[in-house]
Motif scaffolding. Structure first.
Motif, PDB file in Angstrom:
ATOM      1  N   ASP A 174     103.062  47.220  51.535  1.00 21.96           N
ATOM      2  CA  ASP A 174     104.144  47.834  52.318  1.00 21.96           C
ATOM      3  C   ASP A 174     105.443  47.841  51.518  1.00 21.96           C
ATOM      4  O   ASP A 174     105.773  46.866  50.830  1.00 21.96           O
ATOM      5  CB  ASP A 174     104.358  47.071  53.628  1.00 21.96           C
ATOM      6  N   ASP A 175     106.186  48.926  51.635  1.00 22.70           N
ATOM      7  CA  ASP A 175     107.514  48.993  51.015  1.00 22.70           C
ATOM      8  C   ASP A 175     108.509  48.213  51.867  1.00 22.70           C
ATOM      9  O   ASP A 175     108.552  48.370  53.090  1.00 22.70           O
ATOM     10  CB  ASP A 175     107.970  50.451  50.904  1.00 22.70           C
ATOM     11  N   VAL A 176     109.286  47.369  51.223  1.00 25.28           N
ATOM     12  CA  VAL A 176     110.315  46.594  51.934  1.00 25.28           C
ATOM     13  C   VAL A 176     111.552  47.463  52.081  1.00 25.28           C
ATOM     14  O   VAL A 176     112.189  47.835  51.092  1.00 25.28           O
ATOM     15  CB  VAL A 176     110.658  45.299  51.177  1.00 25.28           C
ATOM     16  N   THR A 177     111.902  47.803  53.311  1.00 21.35           N
ATOM     17  CA  THR A 177     113.041  48.673  53.594  1.00 21.35           C
ATOM     18  C   THR A 177     114.150  47.892  54.292  1.00 21.35           C
ATOM     19  O   THR A 177     113.924  46.782  54.801  1.00 21.35           O
ATOM     20  CB  THR A 177     112.613  49.847  54.485  1.00 21.35           C
ATOM     21  N   TYR A 178     115.333  48.488  54.322  1.00 21.35           N
ATOM     22  CA  TYR A 178     116.454  47.845  55.028  1.00 21.35           C
ATOM     23  C   TYR A 178     116.122  47.674  56.502  1.00 21.35           C
ATOM     24  O   TYR A 178     116.431  46.644  57.105  1.00 21.35           O
ATOM     25  CB  TYR A 178     117.724  48.682  54.875  1.00 21.35           C
ATOM     26  N   ARG A 179     115.506  48.692  57.089  1.00 23.79           N
ATOM     27  CA  ARG A 179     115.122  48.628  58.503  1.00 23.79           C
ATOM     28  C   ARG A 179     114.215  47.433  58.760  1.00 23.79           C
ATOM     29  O   ARG A 179     114.368  46.716  59.749  1.00 23.79           O
ATOM     30  CB  ARG A 179     114.429  49.934  58.887  1.00 23.79           C
ATOM     31  N   MET A 180     113.275  47.207  57.863  1.00 26.35           N
ATOM     32  CA  MET A 180     112.342  46.087  57.997  1.00 26.35           C
ATOM     33  C   MET A 180     113.074  44.750  57.904  1.00 26.35           C
ATOM     34  O   MET A 180     112.848  43.834  58.719  1.00 26.35           O
ATOM     35  CB  MET A 180     111.277  46.189  56.906  1.00 26.35           C
TER      36      MET A 180
END
Length: 314
Positions: A174-180
């Motif tokens: 999974d890509d680590v995003t700001y939302r996450m």
């Protein structure tokens, strides 16, 4: 009219001629008590007891909305607006056809409870009347109790959401995003920062019931969701030809009820109590990594008999 002035630790403490219900209670230094003794003490007290032992009581104003008012208000307003912005951004980034299940996830429950806590704490900071010191043996006013209960849920629940997401739901692909990170990290940090730095809100042992009720309620909701065919929407990473009746893979009550039962029991019986005790210990933390409650903000608590005698004299 002042009737008593004391000096302790180089600081003067003033007591007014009012009884226990006063705007200027006699400030005291918290007693140093080990964690086990504190837990035993709290187990024998009411849910929202201000009793801190050794003839002291929780300083309601200093604990929930300390001076300076402007500083506390600005910090809490920023905290509240940030949580609102995170939720709005989260909703906007959720596909419209999936928004029907937005509140179905535990993360959203934690978001809403954290927002409710931030709102109550911000209002309490400006509404000083709700912070009046209660009489000895009594609980604080309703708004403080509401804020206290919401914090007793928001703090451990946000930690649990972070723990469960990064250990059970997240995968290295999974890509680590700001939302996450905002939903599963920053929100938790803000809640704990407000309760332990901006203010000094102690959790009581019996208040674990609030977090346990939320955990049980979510397990019940996950079972209802699984067997009513509500579904979890349509997501790009899922096979459109396969029906998915589980919000989380570990809570798949249709395909793997045994695993879902074990995970639910472990969370309710083990994870929630451990995380709650961790959050409880934060209010006991003091300098040099000791956990004796010496950072708590307390006042002198008169015995009820003394208060009654003073009222009769008046």
């Amino acid at each position: 009219m002042e009737i008593d002035t004391r000096e302790q630790g180089g600081q003067k403490h003033r007591q007014s001629d009012q009884s226990d219900y006063t705007d200027e209670p006699l400030v005291a230094f918290p007693s140093r008590t080990n964690c086990c003794a504190r837990l035993f003490h709290e187990a024998r007290r009411p849910l929202f007891s201000c009793d801190e032992g050794a003839d002291t009581a929780l300083n309601v104003e200093a604990s929930f909305a300390p001076q300076p008012i402007v500083k506390s208000f600005i910090l809490r307003l920023i905290f509240f607006l940030y949580l609102i912005s995170v939720m709005i951004q989260d909703i906007l980034q959720t596909p419209k056809h999936n928004r029907f299940i937005y509140m179905g996830y535990l993360t959203r429950w934690s978001q809403v409870i954290s927002i409710a806590y931030a709102l109550c704490a911000t209002i309490a900071t400006m509404w000083r009347a709700c912070l009046a010191q209660p009489n000895a043996g009594e609980s604080p006013r309703f708004w403080v109790r509401l804020t206290w209960a919401l914090y007793a849920i928001a703090a451990p629940l946000s930690v649990i959401v972070v723990l469960l997401f990064w250990t059970l739901d997240y995968t290295p692909d999974d890509d680590v995003t700001y939302r996450m990170v905002a939903n599963h990290g920053l929100t938790c940090a803000f809640v704990l920062f407000d309760g332990n730095v901006v203010a000094m809100i102690p959790l009581r042992l019996k208040q674990i019931i609030f977090t346990e009720l939320v955990a049980v309620a979510y397990v019940i909701w996950s079972v209802i969701h699984a067997f009513t065919g509500i579904g979890d929407g349509s997501w790009p990473e899922e096979d459109p030809e396969e029906e998915d009746f589980a919000l989380y893979d570990v809570l798949d009550w249709r395909e793997n009820p045994g695993k879902a039962t074990i995970v639910s029991l472990v969370v309710i019986i083990v994870v929630v109590p451990l995380i709650y005790l961790l959050c409880w210990s934060l209010s006991m933390w003091s300098k040099w990594c000791t956990f004796d409650g010496s950072r708590r903000r307390v006042v002198i608590s008169k015995p009820e008999e003394q208060s009654s005698q003073e009222e009769e004299l008046v």
